[in-house]
Design an enzyme around this catalytic site. Structure first.
Site, PDB file in Angstrom:
ATOM      1  N   ARG A 138       0.814  -1.205   0.000  1.00 18.23           N
ATOM      2  CA  ARG A 138       0.000   0.000   0.000  1.00 18.23           C
ATOM      3  C   ARG A 138       0.858   1.270   0.000  1.00 18.23           C
ATOM      4  O   ARG A 138       0.408   2.323  -0.457  1.00 18.23           O
ATOM      5  CB  ARG A 138      -0.956   0.009   1.199  1.00 18.23           C
ATOM      6  N   GLU A 174      -3.253   6.266   7.593  1.00 18.85           N
ATOM      7  CA  GLU A 174      -4.109   5.370   6.822  1.00 18.85           C
ATOM      8  C   GLU A 174      -5.345   6.074   6.264  1.00 18.85           C
ATOM      9  O   GLU A 174      -6.319   5.437   5.873  1.00 18.85           O
ATOM     10  CB  GLU A 174      -4.530   4.191   7.707  1.00 18.85           C
ATOM     11  N   HIS A 250      -8.441  -0.902  11.437  1.00 17.33           N
ATOM     12  CA  HIS A 250      -8.794   0.498  11.267  1.00 17.33           C
ATOM     13  C   HIS A 250     -10.024   0.804  12.117  1.00 17.33           C
ATOM     14  O   HIS A 250     -10.832  -0.087  12.405  1.00 17.33           O
ATOM     15  CB  HIS A 250      -9.138   0.817   9.797  1.00 17.33           C
ATOM     16  N   CYS A 371     -14.915   0.713   3.285  1.00 17.75           N
ATOM     17  CA  CYS A 371     -13.557   0.711   2.712  1.00 17.75           C
ATOM     18  C   CYS A 371     -13.553   1.185   1.272  1.00 17.75           C
ATOM     19  O   CYS A 371     -12.589   1.774   0.801  1.00 17.75           O
ATOM     20  CB  CYS A 371     -12.960  -0.694   2.773  1.00 17.75           C
TER      21      CYS A 371
END
Length: 448
Positions: A138, A174, A250, A371
């Site tokens: 990522r 994030e 998360h 997401c």
């Protein structure tokens, strides 16, 4: 002036595969090495976008990334033609090839943190691309993410773009997966809620023992500074380390907020009461009436939440003031979660309806409805300044489904990632996509 919360959903890329790359994400790891269906994944995502558009919500599309990332492999020492780079990586370091092929950019909740103009000091909408440096696969996303966002929100009069934070552990960021915003109306000043898993420098904050805490307090504070947010419009809260160790990588796996409401699990945060008092007080000063909806552990366990992705849902405001919860099919398959939701919607509270979507291809890799979307609050003038090519319409939906049918494979295994033809297929598809979405040259193969 009317304002909207626009959901920009990530279009699943042609290399969607189950590489099991995300340590701490239970679904990602448990489905590792299974064959995927990129075509089905993309069509499932598009179906959700179309459904929300038809329900009257503002909906946009965020393009996927070029994969495999040959340039990333070259930086790791693989040389030769593009085909030779892929061949050598497959022979000598297959995990690196798998990482370079990840379609994880589909989960655009991690693409960036966004602050609307009503909150920022200069009256523009601010974007900070997330560095995502906790995971290699990522961490290579943000340069292209920045170019794509820049092409979507190009008018500097209305939009400001910031580079990703330094790619070091102390500033692990994030994106919007650990950020939400509370407000009475999308066009009014609100309270931005940053959730962190650990502090890089302050040892007073406990850390998880098993899985990594991906978001740092210091990263959240840096984003707030970059966006010009005032102290009275920001609340920081720490995620409960014990739930991180249970697979809650998360905040959006254990809580979701929208408008004046926070829908959260009883075990989501540390010092929850203190946090709720601060949110209520700060939102009240901005004309809002904060409402907390707590899901007790006695009805839904953390394990239930992780397996069903109850909280990785979309909480949407309707014109009558009620809210709609968009959940994955897995919620209906979990008896305790589904029973809770039936009671929730029949109680006469704020959340009046639940809609279920089949997102199995994404869910098996650890990403649910939340997401898949990046929320951007825009007023009418700002919405008019957005690149119109990325706003979902019925004709665009038809064009994109045809594009997927034309370019995507319906089966992809790890061995298929070593096929140089996959790179050519991906580039051909993305070159056509940039024309469909009117993005211009945003991919490395188009620029270099």
């Amino acid at each position: 002036m009317k304002s909207y919360e626009v959901n920009f959903d990530g279009l699943v890329g042609p290399t969607h595969n189950y590489g099991g790359l995300s340590y701490g994400n239970v679904a990602s790891q448990s489905n590792s090495q299974q064959s995927s269906n990129p075509k089905e994944a993309a069509l499932q995502g598009l179906a959700k976008m179309k459904a929300l558009m038809e329900m009257g919500f503002q909906q946009g599309v965020l393009a996927p990334q070029e994969r495999p990332d040959v340039a990333a492999l070259r930086r790791l020492g693989f040389a030769g033609s593009d085909a030779q780079v892929i061949e050598r990586a497959a022979k000598d370091a297959m995990p690196l090839l798998v990482a370079s092929c990840s379609a994880s950019s589909m989960w655009v909740a991690n693409a960036a943190t966004v602050s609307p103009s009503a909150d920022t000091s200069d009256g523009r909408v601010h974007f900070t691309a997330a560095n995502l440096n906790c995971k290699y696969h990522r961490s290579i996303e943000h340069p292209t993410t920045s170019r794509v966002l820049g092409a979507m929100f190009a008018d500097q009069k209305h939009f400001a773009h910031h580079a990703a934070l330094p790619a070091v552990a102390q500033f692990g960021d994030e994106g919007a997966a650990n950020h939400t915003r509370f407000c009475h109306d999308y066009g009014q000043a609100g309270v931005e809620f940053f959730v962190f898993g650990r502090s890089a420098f302050d040892t007073r904050y406990p850390a998880p023992q098993k899985y990594p805490a991906r978001q740092t307090l210091e990263a959240s504070q840096a984003v707030a500074r970059l966006h010009g947010l005032s102290d009275d419009g920001v609340v920081y809260a720490q995620q409960n380390p014990s739930v991180i160790d249970q697979g809650v990588f998360h905040n959006d796996v254990i809580a979701v907020g929208n408008g004046e409401a926070l829908f959260y699990h009883e075990d989501a945060f540390l010092e929850t009461d203190k946090m709720l008092v601060e949110l209520q007080a700060k939102l009240a000063k901005r004309g809002g009436n904060f409402q907390a909806i707590c899901v007790p552990r006695s009805q839904v366990t953390v394990e239930d939440a992780v397996r069903s992705y109850l909280f990785n849902s979309q909480l949407l405001s309707r014109a009558d003031g009620s809210m709609l919860l968009i959940v994955p099919e897995e919620c209906r398959g979990n008896e305790r979660v589904w029973q809770y939701l039936q009671g929730l919607t029949s109680s006469g509270g704020l959340i009046r309806e639940v809609k279920v979507f089949d997102l199995k291809q994404s869910m098996q890799n650890g990403g649910g409805p939340a997401c898949l979307r990046l929320r951007v609050a825009l007023n009418q003038t700002e919405l008019a300044a957005v690149n119109p090519g990325v706003i979902m319409t019925a004709p665009l939906y038809d064009t994109l489904t045809q594009w997927v049918d034309k370019h995507y494979r319906d089966r992809l295994s790890e061995n298929d990632l070593a096929d140089p033809q996959l790179l050519l297929e991906c580039r051909t598809a993305l070159d056509e996509l940039t024309q469909i979405l009117k993005l211009g040259a945003v991919y490395p193969f188009q620029i270099n």
